[in-house]
Enzyme design. Structure first.
Site, PDB file in Angstrom:
ATOM      1  N   GLY A  12      37.770  50.745  39.091  1.00 35.50           N
ATOM      2  CA  GLY A  12      38.651  50.262  38.032  1.00 35.50           C
ATOM      3  C   GLY A  12      39.485  51.338  37.383  1.00 35.50           C
ATOM      4  O   GLY A  12      39.693  51.315  36.169  1.00 35.50           O
ATOM      5  N   SER A  13      40.016  52.291  38.180  1.00 33.99           N
ATOM      6  CA  SER A  13      40.781  53.384  37.576  1.00 33.99           C
ATOM      7  C   SER A  13      42.067  52.888  36.943  1.00 33.99           C
ATOM      8  O   SER A  13      42.502  53.421  35.909  1.00 33.99           O
ATOM      9  CB  SER A  13      41.080  54.468  38.612  1.00 33.99           C
ATOM     10  OG  SER A  13      41.987  54.030  39.594  1.00 33.99           O
ATOM     11  N   ARG A  87      40.297  40.883  46.660  1.00 33.14           N
ATOM     12  CA  ARG A  87      40.096  39.527  47.170  1.00 33.14           C
ATOM     13  C   ARG A  87      41.463  38.865  47.335  1.00 33.14           C
ATOM     14  O   ARG A  87      42.365  39.037  46.499  1.00 33.14           O
ATOM     15  CB  ARG A  87      39.257  38.676  46.202  1.00 33.14           C
ATOM     16  CG  ARG A  87      37.844  39.177  45.987  1.00 33.14           C
ATOM     17  CD  ARG A  87      36.993  39.068  47.223  1.00 33.14           C
ATOM     18  NE  ARG A  87      36.858  37.673  47.662  1.00 33.14           N
ATOM     19  CZ  ARG A  87      36.295  37.312  48.811  1.00 33.14           C
ATOM     20  NH1 ARG A  87      35.855  38.227  49.651  1.00 33.14           N
ATOM     21  NH2 ARG A  87      36.190  36.044  49.123  1.00 33.14           N
ATOM     22  N   LEU A  89      43.550  35.733  46.968  1.00 33.01           N
ATOM     23  CA  LEU A  89      43.453  34.533  46.142  1.00 33.01           C
ATOM     24  C   LEU A  89      44.095  33.350  46.853  1.00 33.01           C
ATOM     25  O   LEU A  89      45.113  33.493  47.544  1.00 33.01           O
ATOM     26  CB  LEU A  89      44.143  34.776  44.799  1.00 33.01           C
ATOM     27  CG  LEU A  89      43.521  35.887  43.957  1.00 33.01           C
ATOM     28  CD1 LEU A  89      44.428  36.261  42.796  1.00 33.01           C
ATOM     29  CD2 LEU A  89      42.144  35.469  43.451  1.00 33.01           C
ATOM     30  N   HIS A 105      50.066  47.358  43.776  1.00 32.60           N
ATOM     31  CA  HIS A 105      49.791  47.563  45.205  1.00 32.60           C
ATOM     32  C   HIS A 105      50.235  48.968  45.591  1.00 32.60           C
ATOM     33  O   HIS A 105      51.322  49.415  45.189  1.00 32.60           O
ATOM     34  CB  HIS A 105      50.556  46.523  46.031  1.00 32.60           C
ATOM     35  CG  HIS A 105      50.296  46.646  47.500  1.00 32.60           C
ATOM     36  ND1 HIS A 105      49.130  46.225  48.084  1.00 32.60           N
ATOM     37  CD2 HIS A 105      51.058  47.163  48.506  1.00 32.60           C
ATOM     38  CE1 HIS A 105      49.174  46.460  49.382  1.00 32.60           C
ATOM     39  NE2 HIS A 105      50.339  47.034  49.667  1.00 32.60           N
ATOM     40  N   ASP A 141      50.592  40.162  48.819  1.00 27.92           N
ATOM     41  CA  ASP A 141      51.306  41.390  48.465  1.00 27.92           C
ATOM     42  C   ASP A 141      52.820  41.215  48.466  1.00 27.92           C
ATOM     43  O   ASP A 141      53.572  42.096  48.901  1.00 27.92           O
ATOM     44  CB  ASP A 141      50.894  42.540  49.401  1.00 27.92           C
ATOM     45  CG  ASP A 141      49.444  42.939  49.211  1.00 27.92           C
ATOM     46  OD1 ASP A 141      48.941  42.789  48.077  1.00 27.92           O
ATOM     47  OD2 ASP A 141      48.809  43.379  50.181  1.00 27.92           O
TER      48      ASP A 141
END
Length: 215
Positions: A12-13, A87, A89, A105, A141
């Site tokens: 989670g950076s 994941r 979606l 992204h 994406d």
């Protein structure tokens, strides 16, 4: 003040970068699809509610997304921020939150969607690589681009060295995009085009440190 829920899968950076930026938003929860996601510890230590929806507990992607949506709705956020959420979606999930899901992204979309983007960029001989913050649509994406940052691909770059330079820019542009969101400056001027009010379109592309290795 806009409220958000942040979805993570690992450390989670990018979520940390958003929290550290002290943006005018309310982070109502951090939700992970992996119980061992390290970012949950950071969120909890900063007083943010956390939830886990383990994707391995569901037999179908649709069932997982339904439970994820129910969990998100308990926090009633204005927007959902994907921060390393690994994941894909479903269309139904994306449609449920149309124009309310934002993702970052690690490539200059539409180039190199999917996984292993740094490897793809090096293999393709790309001279520029980077990161893209965009609204999520049903196409993987893709979606209206909010902001991009580019970095040079240097001779001798490895996946790790290129990824590190890109990550620095991710941590810079994601909070920038969320600030614009919080300030109601993101404007859809066409179905697939977003502009920032009061900002030239060219300023939505950042190209820091573009120099040759010898300079």
């Amino acid at each position: 003040m806009k409220s958000v829920v942040i979805l993570i899968s690992g450390r989670g950076s990018n979520m940390e970068a958003i929290v550290k930026a002290n943006l005018p938003i309310e982070v109502r929860a951090v939700i992970a699809n992996r119980p061992d996601a390290k970012g949950l510890q950071y969120a909890a230590a900063h007083g943010i509610q956390t939830s886990i929806v383990d994707h391995k507990s569901f037999s179908t992607r649709e069932a997982f997304d339904e439970r994820l949506a129910d969990t998100i709705d308990r926090y009633a956020p204005d927007c959902i921020l994907l921060a390393g959420f690994m994941r894909v979606l479903t269309d139904a999930f994306v449609a449920r939150y149309r124009r309310r899901i934002i993702n970052i992204h690690p490539s200059l979309l539409p180039a190199f969607p999917g996984l292993h983007t740094h490897r793809q960029a090096i293999a393709a001989g790309a001279k520029l690589h980077g990161a893209t913050v965009h609204f999520v649509t049903g196409q993987l994406d893709h979606g209206p681009i909010i902001v991009q940052a580019a970095v040079p691909v240097l001779n001798g770059d490895s996946e790790a060295s290129l990824a590190a330079r890109v990550l620095e820019q991710e941590h810079r542009i994601y909070p920038m995009a969320i600030r614009w969101l919080a300030e109601d400056r993101l404007e859809f001027v066409a179905e697939g085009v977003v502009q920032v009010k009061g900002l030239r379109v060219s300023s939505q592309v950042s190209t820091p440190n573009l120099c040759s290795p010898s300079e």
